[in-house]
Design a protein around this motif. Structure first.
Motif, mmCIF file in Angstrom:
data_model
loop_
_atom_site.group_PDB
_atom_site.id
_atom_site.type_symbol
_atom_site.label_atom_id
_atom_site.label_comp_id
_atom_site.label_asym_id
_atom_site.label_seq_id
_atom_site.Cartn_x
_atom_site.Cartn_y
_atom_site.Cartn_z
ATOM 1 N N TYR A 53 71.177 -31.616 33.496
ATOM 2 C CA TYR A 53 71.481 -30.192 33.488
ATOM 3 C C TYR A 53 71.165 -29.629 32.108
ATOM 4 C CZ TYR A 53 74.289 -31.466 37.596
ATOM 5 O OH TYR A 53 74.711 -31.948 38.819
ATOM 6 N N GLY A 54 70.448 -28.504 32.075
ATOM 7 C CA GLY A 54 70.092 -27.918 30.797
ATOM 8 C C GLY A 54 69.844 -26.438 30.901
ATOM 9 N N ILE A 55 69.418 -25.851 29.787
ATOM 10 C CA ILE A 55 69.186 -24.404 29.685
ATOM 11 C C ILE A 55 67.694 -24.125 29.713
ATOM 12 C CG2 ILE A 55 69.323 -22.442 28.102
ATOM 13 C CD1 ILE A 55 72.030 -23.500 27.192
ATOM 14 N N LYS A 56 67.308 -23.165 30.541
ATOM 15 C CA LYS A 56 65.918 -22.710 30.581
ATOM 16 C C LYS A 56 65.828 -21.309 29.986
ATOM 17 C CE LYS A 56 66.253 -20.700 35.241
ATOM 18 N NZ LYS A 56 65.714 -20.699 36.616
ATOM 19 N N GLU A 57 64.664 -20.971 29.489
ATOM 20 C CA GLU A 57 64.410 -19.633 28.994
ATOM 21 C C GLU A 57 64.056 -18.706 30.146
ATOM 22 O OE1 GLU A 57 64.290 -18.669 25.155
ATOM 23 O OE2 GLU A 57 65.845 -20.012 25.894
ATOM 24 N N PRO A 58 64.303 -17.391 30.012
ATOM 25 C CA PRO A 58 63.959 -16.436 31.081
ATOM 26 C C PRO A 58 62.488 -16.529 31.457
ATOM 27 C CG PRO A 58 65.341 -15.383 29.433
ATOM 28 C CD PRO A 58 64.980 -16.736 28.874
ATOM 29 N N GLY A 59 62.210 -16.391 32.728
ATOM 30 C CA GLY A 59 60.839 -16.442 33.229
ATOM 31 C C GLY A 59 60.441 -17.777 33.793
ATOM 32 N N LEU A 86 65.929 -32.434 37.721
ATOM 33 C CA LEU A 86 66.045 -31.519 36.587
ATOM 34 C C LEU A 86 66.628 -30.191 37.066
ATOM 35 C CD1 LEU A 86 65.424 -31.145 33.554
ATOM 36 C CD2 LEU A 86 63.154 -30.316 34.217
ATOM 37 N N ILE A 87 67.837 -29.885 36.614
ATOM 38 C CA ILE A 87 68.557 -28.697 37.057
ATOM 39 C C ILE A 87 68.750 -27.783 35.853
ATOM 40 C CG2 ILE A 87 70.662 -27.826 38.146
ATOM 41 C CD1 ILE A 87 71.001 -30.631 39.398
ATOM 42 N N LEU A 88 68.017 -26.676 35.831
ATOM 43 C CA LEU A 88 68.002 -25.784 34.684
ATOM 44 C C LEU A 88 68.588 -24.422 35.034
ATOM 45 C CD1 LEU A 88 64.450 -26.593 33.255
ATOM 46 C CD2 LEU A 88 66.645 -27.637 32.645
ATOM 47 N N VAL A 89 69.371 -23.883 34.101
ATOM 48 C CA VAL A 89 70.089 -22.623 34.286
ATOM 49 C C VAL A 89 69.838 -21.744 33.071
ATOM 50 C CG1 VAL A 89 72.372 -21.595 34.678
ATOM 51 C CG2 VAL A 89 71.891 -23.902 35.521
ATOM 52 N N ILE A 165 73.774 -36.399 33.183
ATOM 53 C CA ILE A 165 73.461 -35.955 31.827
ATOM 54 C C ILE A 165 73.518 -34.430 31.795
ATOM 55 C CG2 ILE A 165 71.676 -35.886 30.033
ATOM 56 C CD1 ILE A 165 70.554 -38.473 31.277
ATOM 57 N N PHE A 166 74.212 -33.877 30.804
ATOM 58 C CA PHE A 166 74.244 -32.419 30.723
ATOM 59 C C PHE A 166 74.309 -31.968 29.269
ATOM 60 C CE2 PHE A 166 78.489 -34.052 31.306
ATOM 61 C CZ PHE A 166 79.316 -33.314 30.464
ATOM 62 N N LEU A 167 73.675 -30.831 29.010
ATOM 63 C CA LEU A 167 73.658 -30.246 27.679
ATOM 64 C C LEU A 167 75.036 -29.672 27.353
ATOM 65 C CD1 LEU A 167 71.930 -29.215 25.190
ATOM 66 C CD2 LEU A 167 71.748 -27.062 26.459
ATOM 67 N N VAL A 168 75.523 -29.968 26.156
ATOM 68 C CA VAL A 168 76.726 -29.346 25.611
ATOM 69 C C VAL A 168 76.276 -28.590 24.368
ATOM 70 C CG1 VAL A 168 79.036 -29.741 24.685
ATOM 71 C CG2 VAL A 168 78.157 -31.221 26.495
ATOM 72 N N TYR A 169 76.558 -27.294 24.295
ATOM 73 C CA TYR A 169 75.972 -26.498 23.213
ATOM 74 C C TYR A 169 76.962 -25.450 22.716
ATOM 75 C CZ TYR A 169 75.350 -22.076 25.741
ATOM 76 O OH TYR A 169 75.573 -20.875 26.385
ATOM 77 N N MET A 428 63.461 -25.484 22.119
ATOM 78 C CA MET A 428 63.380 -26.878 21.670
ATOM 79 C C MET A 428 64.678 -27.382 21.062
ATOM 80 S SD MET A 428 60.692 -26.537 18.522
ATOM 81 C CE MET A 428 60.798 -25.213 17.319
ATOM 82 N N LYS A 429 65.567 -26.485 20.667
ATOM 83 C CA LYS A 429 66.856 -26.913 20.123
ATOM 84 C C LYS A 429 67.734 -27.539 21.200
ATOM 85 C CE LYS A 429 70.778 -25.215 17.396
ATOM 86 N NZ LYS A 429 71.367 -24.055 16.691
ATOM 87 N N TYR A 430 67.495 -27.177 22.477
ATOM 88 C CA TYR A 430 68.363 -27.608 23.563
ATOM 89 C C TYR A 430 67.758 -28.702 24.446
ATOM 90 C CZ TYR A 430 70.836 -23.261 22.413
ATOM 91 O OH TYR A 430 71.515 -22.257 21.764
ATOM 92 N N THR A 431 66.680 -29.307 24.002
ATOM 93 C CA THR A 431 65.984 -30.244 24.892
ATOM 94 C C THR A 431 65.820 -31.644 24.308
ATOM 95 O OG1 THR A 431 63.956 -29.136 24.116
ATOM 96 C CG2 THR A 431 64.712 -28.585 26.308
ATOM 97 N N GLY A 432 66.556 -31.970 23.247
ATOM 98 C CA GLY A 432 66.487 -33.343 22.749
ATOM 99 C C GLY A 432 66.089 -33.434 21.293
#
Length: 471
Positions: A53-59, A86-89, A165-169, A428-432
């Motif tokens: 689970y992670g964050i995607k940019e608009p578009g 891959l589950i992006l929000v 696995i999930f992003l914590v930010y 790129m800050k949120y992807t590893g």
């Protein structure tokens, strides 16, 4: 969000149809490519799917995400027999969705644990007390709500996916999540970090045992100061004498510098041959500004502005030939100094170092593993790829070569077009691990310079601005 049910049904239909055609000797069978379905593996693991689970940019589109998911899975299946889901929000919705998802996943997991008839009464009590409710107790055992905003309507892929696995930010200051006027406002994140809330709710899988063994290399990719932030007392250890790791920090650039720029065409007329670094002293700089102000408009001092502030190197380039200044100021990464020093008429010096002092800023971005995951080991396999495998990491960031970007001499150039499958955008800050990414033509000049030589300037800056940092 991705909607996979139809595509899965179509995929199965294609497989069945192909088998029928093959059995009948039909020539059309050769038109189908089964490589993404029957991906060969070198692993003896049982097949498994791990959700990220992670964050995607608009578009970013579902079609583009599915292309990336397939490319990532080709690597992870080959190495670990593990398929990626891959589950992006989008960022403004992400925290609320993950708070809701984690609560649902952990409470369901606890319910399954309670089904064990061999549990003692104390063990059952401990499990029930670890249910997620987003309330906390103070020293007097009074209960208070974190005031967490939880999504009430989860998309199908978030709802059905396992909490692996999930992003914590930590949201940026201008995020809608921190704006009281926004529909996405999440008050809890204005007072607490997402990591601290989830740790207190016992959502994370503990990682010490794994970091001491086969997955020590996952730990070694992170900086020591960042790891200190994810080190907390064990859930079951009330007096805090034993600690655990509860996350894998993402490597990104910490801190910044404030620079002063001296235009030698003018300053040297007053102080030829003088070491201008002395003018970084505030009193001496103020005196120099006063002198240059008095000289402005006289012969040899034809600058339009005595002092000029620049928001970026690109802004400087835009006015370099039309607006003359005597002293400039700019803030940014260490690459700024090198960019300005490439101009023969300029001398650049550091005025201030903006070091990292708040511990939570060491981990504005990390990946964690849910306590309810079916396999911590498989999750760590994938985190090892994200942190050490350049091909995997660049796919997660940029997408698939030939679909989302082209590449020449390791520089990525995004493909622009109207096709839905080409629209893939990530921060790129949120992807590893940022420091194994290829530079991109979309980066500004400062970031491209930071990315040179395997991000050496970025690594040097971290050592300079963070106490105890090691590369």
């Amino acid at each position: 969000m991705k909607r996979r049910m139809l595509s899965l049904a179509m995929c199965l239909l294609m497989v069945v149809s192909a088998m029928v055609m093959s059995a009948c000797g039909g020539d059309d069978a050769s038109l189908y490519d089964y490589s993404s379905i029957f991906n060969e593996t070198t692993s003896s693991n049982e097949p498994m799917t791990i959700c990220i689970y992670g964050i995607k940019e608009p578009g970013t589109t579902d079609a583009a995400i599915e292309k990336v998911e397939e490319a990532l899975s080709k690597i992870s299946v080959r190495k670990y027999n593990t398929t990626i889901d891959l589950i992006l929000v989008e960022e403004e919705e992400y925290a609320a969705m993950m708070f809701a998802k984690a609560k649902m996943a952990i409470n369901s997991y606890n319910t399954e644990l309670l089904g064990n008839k061999k549990l003692t009464a104390d063990e059952k009590k401990e499990i029930m007390e670890s249910n997620v409710d987003y309330w906390y107790s103070d020293a007097s055992n009074n209960k208070y709500s974190y005031e967490v905003k939880e999504a009430t309507n989860l998309p199908s892929d978030v709802l059905t996916g396992t909490l692996d696995i999930f992003l914590v930010y930590n949201p940026e200051a201008d995020s809608a999540v921190l704006d009281p006027e926004s529909e996405y406002y999440n008050k809890a994140l204005t007072r607490y970090s997402m990591f601290d809330i989830m740790y207190n709710e016992q959502i994370f899988a503990p990682l010490n045992t794994y970091f001491r063994g086969a997955y020590s290399s996952v730990k070694s990719t992170a900086y020591t100061h960042a790891l200190q932030y994810v080190t907390k007392p064990q859930y079951e250890d009330e007096d805090g004498t034993t600690t655990e790791y509860y996350g894998v920090p993402n490597n990104y650039i910490y801190g910044s510098y404030d620079f002063v720029i001296f235009n030698k065409n003018y300053v040297d007329k007053l102080y030829s041959g003088v070491d201008k670094s002395a003018f970084t002293d505030p009193a001496k700089l103020e005196s120099l500004v006063k002198e240059l102000t008095e000289k402005q408009g006289t012969e040899g001092f034809d600058y339009d502005t005595v002092e000029k502030e620049f928001r970026s190197y690109e802004e400087y380039l835009a006015v370099a030939n039309t607006e003359k200044f005597a002293i400039g100021y700019i803030s940014g990464y260490s690459a700024v100094e090198e960019l300005f020093e490439s101009h023969d008429n300029l001398d650049v010096y550091i005025l201030n170092k903006n070091s990292i002092t708040d511990p939570k800023d060491y981990c504005d971005s990390m990946f964690a593993i849910g306590r309810s995951t079916k396999s911590v080991e498989r999750c760590l396999d994938i985190l090892l790829l994200i942190n050490t495998n350049k091909e995997f990491r660049n796919i997660l960031q940029y997408g698939v070569e030939g679909v989302h970007y082209t590449q020449y001499r390791d520089v990525v150039t995004p493909i622009t077009g109207e096709k839905e499958e080409t629209k893939y955008f990530m921060d790129m800050k949120y992807t590893g691990n940022m420091f194994i990414l290829n530079p991109s033509s979309d980066m500004d000049a400062e970031m491209r310079k930071m990315a040179e030589n395997d991000w050496q300037l970025a690594k040097d800056q971290i050592i300079d601005l963070v106490s105890g940092a090691v590369s």
